[in-house]
Design a protein around this motif. Structure first.
Motif, mmCIF file in Angstrom:
data_model
loop_
_atom_site.group_PDB
_atom_site.id
_atom_site.type_symbol
_atom_site.label_atom_id
_atom_site.label_comp_id
_atom_site.label_asym_id
_atom_site.label_seq_id
_atom_site.Cartn_x
_atom_site.Cartn_y
_atom_site.Cartn_z
ATOM 1 N N ALA A 29 10.495 11.407 65.889
ATOM 2 C CA ALA A 29 11.224 12.437 66.697
ATOM 3 C C ALA A 29 11.723 13.660 65.925
ATOM 4 O O ALA A 29 11.814 14.773 66.777
ATOM 5 N N PHE A 40 16.600 10.040 68.066
ATOM 6 C CA PHE A 40 17.372 8.774 68.461
ATOM 7 C C PHE A 40 18.383 8.677 67.901
ATOM 8 O O PHE A 40 19.454 8.219 68.315
ATOM 9 N N ARG A 41 18.357 8.607 66.648
ATOM 10 C CA ARG A 41 19.288 7.938 65.438
ATOM 11 C C ARG A 41 20.211 8.898 64.677
ATOM 12 O O ARG A 41 20.904 8.446 64.123
ATOM 13 N N TYR A 48 20.792 7.747 71.186
ATOM 14 C CA TYR A 48 21.460 6.565 70.892
ATOM 15 C C TYR A 48 22.964 6.872 70.871
ATOM 16 O O TYR A 48 23.791 5.999 71.136
ATOM 17 N N HIS A 132 3.481 4.935 70.685
ATOM 18 C CA HIS A 132 4.531 4.620 71.885
ATOM 19 C C HIS A 132 4.301 4.932 73.370
ATOM 20 O O HIS A 132 4.971 5.262 73.931
ATOM 21 N N THR A 206 10.883 10.930 60.754
ATOM 22 C CA THR A 206 11.274 9.645 61.641
ATOM 23 C C THR A 206 11.895 8.835 60.362
ATOM 24 O O THR A 206 12.176 9.074 59.089
ATOM 25 N N SER A 207 12.761 7.870 60.980
ATOM 26 C CA SER A 207 13.589 7.083 60.436
ATOM 27 C C SER A 207 12.802 6.000 59.844
ATOM 28 O O SER A 207 13.493 5.075 58.991
ATOM 29 N N ASP A 232 16.340 12.813 55.344
ATOM 30 C CA ASP A 232 16.870 12.024 54.492
ATOM 31 C C ASP A 232 15.703 10.917 54.253
ATOM 32 O O ASP A 232 14.702 10.646 54.673
HETATM 33 P P1 OAD Z 1 14.727 8.564 64.643
HETATM 34 O O1 OAD Z 1 15.713 9.291 65.457
HETATM 35 O O2 OAD Z 1 15.028 7.101 64.223
HETATM 36 O O3 OAD Z 1 14.835 9.416 63.332
HETATM 37 C C1 OAD Z 1 14.541 10.821 63.106
HETATM 38 C C2 OAD Z 1 14.421 11.094 61.823
HETATM 39 O O4 OAD Z 1 14.149 12.540 61.512
HETATM 40 C C3 OAD Z 1 15.655 10.811 60.895
HETATM 41 O O5 OAD Z 1 15.685 10.223 59.864
HETATM 42 C C4 OAD Z 1 16.355 12.295 60.836
HETATM 43 O O6 OAD Z 1 17.175 12.413 60.033
HETATM 44 C C5 OAD Z 1 15.076 13.126 61.077
HETATM 45 N N1 OAD Z 1 15.339 14.612 61.295
HETATM 46 C C6 OAD Z 1 15.730 15.040 62.455
HETATM 47 N N2 OAD Z 1 15.618 16.208 62.658
HETATM 48 C C7 OAD Z 1 14.850 16.755 61.689
HETATM 49 C C8 OAD Z 1 14.410 17.903 61.243
HETATM 50 N N3 OAD Z 1 14.592 18.981 61.829
HETATM 51 N N4 OAD Z 1 13.734 18.136 59.937
HETATM 52 C C9 OAD Z 1 13.419 16.786 59.375
HETATM 53 N N5 OAD Z 1 13.866 15.566 59.685
HETATM 54 C C10 OAD Z 1 14.477 15.492 60.834
HETATM 55 O O7 OAD Z 1 13.437 8.809 65.604
HETATM 56 P P2 OAD Z 1 11.940 7.901 65.284
HETATM 57 O O8 OAD Z 1 11.745 7.444 63.839
HETATM 58 O O9 OAD Z 1 11.061 8.616 65.807
HETATM 59 O O10 OAD Z 1 10.694 4.179 70.236
HETATM 60 O O11 OAD Z 1 12.345 6.707 66.243
HETATM 61 C C11 OAD Z 1 11.272 5.728 66.247
HETATM 62 C C12 OAD Z 1 11.356 5.015 67.314
HETATM 63 O O12 OAD Z 1 12.664 4.509 67.850
HETATM 64 C C13 OAD Z 1 11.137 5.919 68.702
HETATM 65 O O13 OAD Z 1 9.875 6.080 68.895
HETATM 66 C C14 OAD Z 1 11.720 5.197 69.730
HETATM 67 C C15 OAD Z 1 12.970 4.988 69.190
HETATM 68 O O14 OAD Z 1 13.646 3.944 69.646
HETATM 69 C C16 OAD Z 1 10.948 3.537 71.389
HETATM 70 O O15 OAD Z 1 11.519 4.094 72.255
HETATM 71 C C17 OAD Z 1 9.918 2.396 71.584
#
Ligand code: OAD
Length: 274
Positions: A29, A40-41, A48, A132, A206-207, A232
């Motif tokens: 994301a 999301f996080r 969330y 997903h 991604t986290s 991070d």
């Molecule tokens: P997360 O929200 O868990 O993680 C996003 C990551 O991107 C975090 O480590 C942020 O620090 C980083 N981040 C945010 N903005 C950024 C930027 N501009 N540049 C660099 N880093 C940045 O999102 P996902 O890992 O994608 O699944 O989440 C995984 C899954 O959890 C999603 O696909 C979704 C969710 O629940 C389902 O719904 C099945």
């Protein structure tokens, strides 16, 4: 030995000289945040942290298949906000992924995102695995019958209700993957071959908290270089292995810098301005 450690400089040189030919990308994301889509996080701005009005037992319930079966309304209401429309455009990072594809050095993008921006940035569908799922189709959560995606959208977004399957009476939803659902076939078909043959992994935005996608970077051969571009440090990158480079910060800024160093900035801007 320290000399064997991969560094940003060495990676740039290898990219410039065409050493990497099969780059495997894992995206989340964070690559779409600058397009205006929250992740999301991230505390505060992440989805969330902003679901209080839905009165959920826990935030991820909004994407949980068992919860949806009992109470589809939170997702139906949220779907108005997250249904991909015309209002979002690809970011610099999406364009960088498209650039890798155009240069013929992209093996595959495993994206967890459901916004469809990789395809809009021009990534060849063959090179993309939407782990997903996506909103382009919909189906019954019980019998799996497909359901017209436009009808699903108008039912959810306009009428504010979940469509009912005409074959079995079950609930319909877009074919995005909820917690408790299986991954798309395409994922299982391609991932084993891709991790066995890639020569560079790039993880962005991604986290790495949701399996199985979170494990992809750990499945590659132990000598494969891995680059994390993120705000991070996440997943096994915390171990700071000699094969790993962590580029900390905003992915658009880092990707632009990387392209400057390699000599691809004009190409990046060309794709971005398209
Ligand atoms: P997360 O929200 O868990 O993680 C996003 C990551 O991107 C975090 O480590 C942020 O620090 C980083 N981040 C945010 N903005 C950024 C930027 N501009 N540049 C660099 N880093 C940045 O999102 P996902 O890992 O994608 O699944 O989440 C995984 C899954 O959890 C999603 O696909 C979704 C969710 O629940 C389902 O719904 C099945």
């Amino acid at each position: 030995a320290a000399a064997d450690r991969i560094t940003l400089d060495k990676m740039v040189e290898s990219l410039r000289e065409g050493v990497y030919e099969k780059i495997l990308v894992v995206a989340g994301a964070g690559i779409s945040c600058s397009a205006g889509i929250p992740d999301f996080r991230t505390p505060g701005s992440g989805l969330y942290d902003n679901l209080h009005e839905y009165d959920l037992p826990y935030p991820e319930a909004i994407f949980d298949i068992d919860f949806y079966r009992k109470n589809p309304m939170p997702f139906v209401t949220l779907s108005k906000e997250i249904w991909p429309g015309v209002k979002y455009r690809p970011t610099i990072t999406h364009c960088f992924l498209s650039l890798l594809g155009k240069r013929g050095i992209l093996q595959r993008i495993y994206t967890q995102n459901i916004d469809g921006l990789e395809a809009i940035a021009g990534v060849n569908p063959e090179l993309l695995v939407e782990c997903h799922g996506n909103f382009r189709s919909s189906g019954c959560i019980d019998c799996g019958s497909s359901y017209n995606a436009d009808d699903c959208k108008s039912s959810m977004v306009m009428q504010g209700e979940a469509p009912i399957c005409t074959s079995c009476g079950g609930l319909v939803k877009p074919t995005i993957v909820f917690f408790g659902e299986v991954m798309p076939n395409r994922f299982s078909q391609l991932v084993h071959v891709d991790v066995a043959s890639c020569d560079l992994v790039i993880v962005l935005g991604t986290s790495l908290l949701v399996d199985p996608v979170a494990s992809i970077p750990n499945w590659v051969k132990s000598d494969v270089h891995r680059c994390l571009i993120n705000r991070d440090v996440v997943g096994s990158f915390i171990l700071n292995k000699p094969t790993d480079v962590f580029l900390e910060g905003d992915c658009d800024e880092i990707v632009r810098k990387l392209c400057q160093l390699v000599g691809w900035e004009d190409e990046l801007d060309q794709i971005y301005s398209h």
